[in-house]
Structure formats: C-alpha cells, structure tokens
Design a protein around this motif. Sequence first.
Motif, PDB file in Angstrom:
ATOM      1  N   MET A 146       0.882  -1.243   0.073  1.00 65.26           N
ATOM      2  CA  MET A 146       0.002   0.184  -0.040  1.00 65.26           C
ATOM      3  C   MET A 146       0.996   1.115  -0.009  1.00 65.26           C
ATOM      4  N   ASN A 147       0.681   2.210  -0.839  1.00 73.43           N
ATOM      5  CA  ASN A 147       1.252   3.319  -1.109  1.00 73.43           C
ATOM      6  C   ASN A 147       0.605   4.460   0.114  1.00 73.43           C
ATOM      7  N   ILE A 148       1.241   5.083   1.116  1.00 66.92           N
ATOM      8  CA  ILE A 148       0.743   5.817   1.920  1.00 66.92           C
ATOM      9  C   ILE A 148       1.226   7.373   1.701  1.00 66.92           C
ATOM     10  N   ASP A 149       0.188   8.302   1.769  1.00 67.12           N
ATOM     11  CA  ASP A 149       0.709   9.580   1.614  1.00 67.12           C
ATOM     12  C   ASP A 149      -0.328  10.548   2.450  1.00 67.12           C
ATOM     13  N   TYR A 150      -0.237  11.801   2.390  1.00 69.55           N
ATOM     14  CA  TYR A 150      -1.053  12.747   3.025  1.00 69.55           C
ATOM     15  C   TYR A 150      -2.513  12.334   2.821  1.00 69.55           C
ATOM     16  N   THR A 151      -2.972  12.224   1.665  1.00 67.09           N
ATOM     17  CA  THR A 151      -4.201  11.854   1.411  1.00 67.09           C
ATOM     18  C   THR A 151      -4.736  10.641   2.251  1.00 67.09           C
ATOM     19  N   VAL A 152      -4.077   9.499   2.735  1.00 65.33           N
ATOM     20  CA  VAL A 152      -4.586   8.402   3.237  1.00 65.33           C
ATOM     21  C   VAL A 152      -4.513   8.899   4.731  1.00 65.33           C
ATOM     22  N   THR A 153      -3.824   9.598   5.370  1.00 64.46           N
ATOM     23  CA  THR A 153      -3.820  10.145   6.732  1.00 64.46           C
ATOM     24  C   THR A 153      -5.020  11.125   6.939  1.00 64.46           C
ATOM     25  N   ALA A 154      -5.183  11.959   5.853  1.00 63.83           N
ATOM     26  CA  ALA A 154      -6.357  12.956   5.974  1.00 63.83           C
ATOM     27  C   ALA A 154      -7.639  12.374   5.918  1.00 63.83           C
ATOM     28  N   LEU A 155      -7.832  10.941   5.692  1.00 67.45           N
ATOM     29  CA  LEU A 155      -9.110  10.352   5.684  1.00 67.45           C
ATOM     30  C   LEU A 155      -9.452  10.082   7.275  1.00 67.45           C
ATOM     31  N   MET A 156      -8.636  10.014   8.044  1.00 63.35           N
ATOM     32  CA  MET A 156      -8.926   9.635   9.360  1.00 63.35           C
ATOM     33  C   MET A 156      -9.206  11.045  10.332  1.00 63.35           C
ATOM     34  N   PHE A 157      -8.786  12.252   9.578  1.00 60.27           N
ATOM     35  CA  PHE A 157      -9.041  13.360  10.504  1.00 60.27           C
ATOM     36  C   PHE A 157     -10.366  13.759  10.505  1.00 60.27           C
ATOM     37  N   ILE A 174       3.245   3.326  11.879  1.00 59.39           N
ATOM     38  CA  ILE A 174       2.314   4.275  12.951  1.00 59.39           C
ATOM     39  C   ILE A 174       0.942   4.372  12.468  1.00 59.39           C
ATOM     40  N   PHE A 175       0.643   4.582  11.009  1.00 59.93           N
ATOM     41  CA  PHE A 175      -0.555   4.502  10.444  1.00 59.93           C
ATOM     42  C   PHE A 175      -1.231   3.259  10.833  1.00 59.93           C
ATOM     43  N   GLY A 176      -0.646   2.298  10.786  1.00 59.52           N
ATOM     44  CA  GLY A 176      -1.393   0.796  11.174  1.00 59.52           C
ATOM     45  C   GLY A 176      -1.700   0.928  12.635  1.00 59.52           C
ATOM     46  N   SER A 177      -0.804   1.558  13.570  1.00 63.16           N
ATOM     47  CA  SER A 177      -1.039   1.546  14.800  1.00 63.16           C
ATOM     48  C   SER A 177      -2.275   2.511  15.147  1.00 63.16           C
ATOM     49  N   CYS A 178      -2.584   3.641  14.170  1.00 64.93           N
ATOM     50  CA  CYS A 178      -3.762   4.405  14.025  1.00 64.93           C
ATOM     51  C   CYS A 178      -4.865   3.625  14.014  1.00 64.93           C
ATOM     52  N   ASN A 203      -2.198   9.256  14.155  1.00 64.71           N
ATOM     53  CA  ASN A 203      -2.681   9.743  12.940  1.00 64.71           C
ATOM     54  C   ASN A 203      -1.558  11.138  12.744  1.00 64.71           C
ATOM     55  N   MET A 204      -1.203  11.934  13.838  1.00 62.68           N
ATOM     56  CA  MET A 204      -0.523  13.079  13.664  1.00 62.68           C
ATOM     57  C   MET A 204       0.873  12.765  13.521  1.00 62.68           C
ATOM     58  N   LEU A 205       1.414  11.472  14.378  1.00 58.66           N
ATOM     59  CA  LEU A 205       2.739  11.181  13.960  1.00 58.66           C
ATOM     60  C   LEU A 205       2.859  10.489  12.607  1.00 58.66           C
ATOM     61  N   THR A 206       1.784   9.946  11.906  1.00 56.30           N
ATOM     62  CA  THR A 206       2.045   9.397  10.684  1.00 56.30           C
ATOM     63  C   THR A 206       2.202  10.544   9.758  1.00 56.30           C
ATOM     64  N   VAL A 207       1.632  11.734   9.761  1.00 57.07           N
ATOM     65  CA  VAL A 207       1.898  13.010   9.148  1.00 57.07           C
ATOM     66  C   VAL A 207       3.390  13.534   9.278  1.00 57.07           C
ATOM     67  N   PHE A 208       3.746  13.377  10.477  1.00 56.85           N
ATOM     68  CA  PHE A 208       5.162  13.778  10.816  1.00 56.85           C
ATOM     69  C   PHE A 208       6.265  12.880  10.381  1.00 56.85           C
ATOM     70  N   GLY A 209       5.943  11.796  10.017  1.00 68.35           N
ATOM     71  CA  GLY A 209       6.748  10.859   9.527  1.00 68.35           C
ATOM     72  C   GLY A 209       6.811  10.913   8.125  1.00 68.35           C
ATOM     73  N   LEU A 210       5.770  11.249   7.536  1.00 66.13           N
ATOM     74  CA  LEU A 210       5.648  11.750   6.010  1.00 66.13           C
ATOM     75  C   LEU A 210       6.333  12.784   5.787  1.00 66.13           C
ATOM     76  N   TYR A 211       6.336  13.859   6.632  1.00 65.91           N
ATOM     77  CA  TYR A 211       7.009  15.098   6.505  1.00 65.91           C
ATOM     78  C   TYR A 211       8.435  14.751   6.511  1.00 65.91           C
ATOM     79  N   LEU A 212       9.101  13.584   7.270  1.00 65.98           N
ATOM     80  CA  LEU A 212      10.435  13.406   7.290  1.00 65.98           C
ATOM     81  C   LEU A 212      10.738  12.615   6.371  1.00 65.98           C
ATOM     82  N   GLN A 213       9.960  11.986   5.746  1.00 64.98           N
ATOM     83  CA  GLN A 213      10.063  11.108   4.527  1.00 64.98           C
ATOM     84  C   GLN A 213      10.613   9.695   4.945  1.00 64.98           C
TER      85      GLN A 213
END
Length: 135
Positions: free
Chosen positions: A1-12, A96-100, A78-88
């Motif tokens: 699965m490809n994860i990006d900001y869109t995937v994490t935005a679904l949880m917000f 982390i998203f799986g943990s979410c 979910n916030m940590l996922t966004v941070f992880g994506l930000y850090l690439q």
Amino acid sequence: MNIDYTVTALMFPAIPLIMGVYSNRFHTLSSLIRKIHDEYVFEKHTPPEWKDQLINLEKRIGVLKLSILFAAFGFLFNMLTVFGLYLQELFIARIIFGSCCLSMMISIIFFIIEIQISTKALRLHLSDMDIQFKE
C-alpha cells in the motif's frame, strides 16, 4: 500500500467525530452519576437495584475511559504519521498509521462493549417497573 498525506487525511474527520460521540456519552454518564448521588445523599432514596446500578456504572466508566484513551492514541498516531511523512520516513509512517487504525478499532470495540453494558443498565431500570406492573 502506498501511503501519503491523502490516506492520513481520511482519518481526520473520523477521529474528532468519534471523540465527540464519546464525550457526549461521558457527559451523559457523569450527569446520571451526579443525579443518583444527589438522590442518595440528599433525599436518602435508595432504589432496590442500587448495588447492581453501581456495579454497572463502574463498568461503564472503565470501558468508556478505555474507548476515549484508544481514540486519543489513534489521533496521536495519525499526527505522528503525518510527521513521519513530512520527514520522508515512509516505512515508519506506515507502521504508525497501522497503529492508528488498530487503536481506532480497539476504541470502537470498547465502545460496543459500553453500549452493551448501558443496555443492561436500562434493563435494570425496567426491572423494578416490571415487578410493579405484575403486582
């Protein structure tokens, strides 16, 4: 699965909505406890199913606390996922998203348990009316 900001935005939108539901349940539960407390302390009114109600309320408080706790962890993850994506850091973000998602599922399971316990509480309230109706 490809994860990006869109995937994490679904949880917000989902997480604050579920936290609102939990907060409403908590508020209703605390109001009920205060009402029962006031009836007992000030009016010295003790219903026949008093002990069962107390046990039920304690269970509901504990389970609702776990629901809120896991939903809060889901939001944090979910916030940590966004941070992880930000850090690439894609691999870490996936974990982390799986943990979410897992935290939110556990939270919902606890919420289902709380609904079952509250249904039992309603049956307790109906039981004394049922006894009076049969007489």
